[in-house]
Design a protein around this motif. Structure first.
Motif, PDB file in Angstrom:
ATOM      1  N   HIS A 124      59.312   4.556  70.051  1.00 31.74           N
ATOM      2  CA  HIS A 124      58.906   5.652  70.934  1.00 31.74           C
ATOM      3  C   HIS A 124      60.068   6.440  71.516  1.00 31.74           C
ATOM      4  O   HIS A 124      59.882   7.552  72.007  1.00 31.74           O
ATOM      5  N   ARG A 166      61.068  12.584  71.229  1.00 26.51           N
ATOM      6  CA  ARG A 166      61.701  13.239  72.380  1.00 26.51           C
ATOM      7  C   ARG A 166      61.775  14.752  72.183  1.00 26.51           C
ATOM      8  O   ARG A 166      61.524  15.529  73.109  1.00 26.51           O
ATOM      9  N   ALA A 218      58.198  16.294  72.468  1.00 24.69           N
ATOM     10  CA  ALA A 218      57.700  16.237  73.845  1.00 24.69           C
ATOM     11  C   ALA A 218      58.338  17.336  74.678  1.00 24.69           C
ATOM     12  O   ALA A 218      57.668  18.009  75.477  1.00 24.69           O
ATOM     13  N   TRP A 224      57.588   6.644  78.459  1.00 26.69           N
ATOM     14  CA  TRP A 224      56.468   6.887  77.546  1.00 26.69           C
ATOM     15  C   TRP A 224      55.423   5.775  77.681  1.00 26.69           C
ATOM     16  O   TRP A 224      54.231   6.031  77.783  1.00 26.69           O
ATOM     17  N   THR A 261      51.755   9.074  70.963  1.00 30.03           N
ATOM     18  CA  THR A 261      52.845   9.165  69.980  1.00 30.03           C
ATOM     19  C   THR A 261      52.412   9.945  68.750  1.00 30.03           C
ATOM     20  O   THR A 261      53.131  10.844  68.275  1.00 30.03           O
TER      21      THR A 261
END
Length: 276
Positions: free
Chosen positions: A213, A219, A222, A242, A257
């Motif tokens: 993750h 990253r 997101a 997360w 995810t």
């Protein structure tokens, strides 16, 4: 209006300008064409076979986390509606893919995977054109060093050979393991560390609660999806946050995810996987 987004994260997806995304997979020893026409995923056998089609996994926006801090990100990801993804039915290909993603940028890994498959894999004529499966373990073990260098896989040679040897001996056992145990088993193979093992298992099982993750891809997407959100820079701190957003609930962790990676596959950019 209900929408469905199809995850095309695997480097085998052919997505040229104006083309219908398509890839071939090996399912129970037989090749299948997976294609997407923008509204539906299609699964077509390329041989006469009576086996059931590869499964399609679905994730739903209603299973995204409800943590207040994550609200801006969740709101953007939820626009995908439902996410559909075909888990990679061939564990060996999932391992190969994860190994070839080590150290190189995503776009480069995609090119290397396709070159590797086209040069040494099994060529197939399909309704979507000529496509290739990745070279199987026996082929990998029979290749001379120069064959790796010629396809841009010289760096990955040791890991591919070690994985091919281990897979040949243990794949029947591995294929029966739960996702968490399979990650641990793959980590025992030379040059397959936690990142590679987790990425391979997520691809194969379709369970993205085991995905790494803190991966740069997660990253990156997101931050792109919620640019106003403050997120940790480091991979470990990011992964911890997360998981905290999902209260370590596996369904929410998987959904968050997979939605992030699917959102990213629609606005693809380069990112680098760690060396393990």
């Amino acid at each position: 209006m209900h929408t469905t987004a199809f995850t095309i994260d695997h480097p085998a997806w052919a997505t040229g300008p104006g083309e219908q995304p398509a890839r071939v997979v090996l399912h129970q020893g037989e090749p299948w064409l997976i294609s997407c026409d923008g509204a539906e995923l299609h699964r077509q056998p390329l041989t006469d076979t009576t086996v059931e089609a590869p499964s399609i996994g679905h994730a739903f926006a209603t299973d995204l986390p409800e943590h207040a801090e994550a609200a801006p990100l969740v709101a953007e990801l939820a626009t995908l509606g439902t996410v559909a993804r075909v888990p990679n039915p061939w564990l060996w290909d999932a391992i190969t893919t994860a190994v070839l993603r080590q150290v190189v940028r995503a776009e480069q890994a995609r090119k290397v995977y396709r070159r590797w498959s086209a040069t040494h894999g099994r060529p197939l004529e399909t309704p979507a054109g000529a496509l290739s499966l990745a070279p199987d373990p026996a082929t990998v073990l029979g290749l001379p060093d120069e064959a790796f260098a010629a396809t841009g896989t010289k760096f990955h040679r040791t890991a591919l050979r070690a994985a091919a040897s281990a897979y040949t001996l243990r794949h029947e056992e591995w294929e029966q393991l739960p996702a968490d145990d399979l990650v641990k088993a793959l980590e025992e193979v030379e040059r397959i560390g936690p990142w590679t093992a987790s990425a391979a298992v997520a691809d194969y099982t379709g369970d993205f609660s085991v995905y790494p993750h803190g991966d740069l891809a997660v990253r990156t997407w997101a931050r792109r999806a919620a640019p106003g959100l403050t997120l940790p820079q480091g991979d470990r701190a990011f992964a911890a946050q997360w998981r905290r957003w999902t209260d370590n609930d596996r369904t929410r962790l998987h959904t968050l995810t997979l939605f992030a990676l699917t959102w990213g596959s629609h606005v693809r950019t380069a990112h680098t996987a760690p060396p393990d």
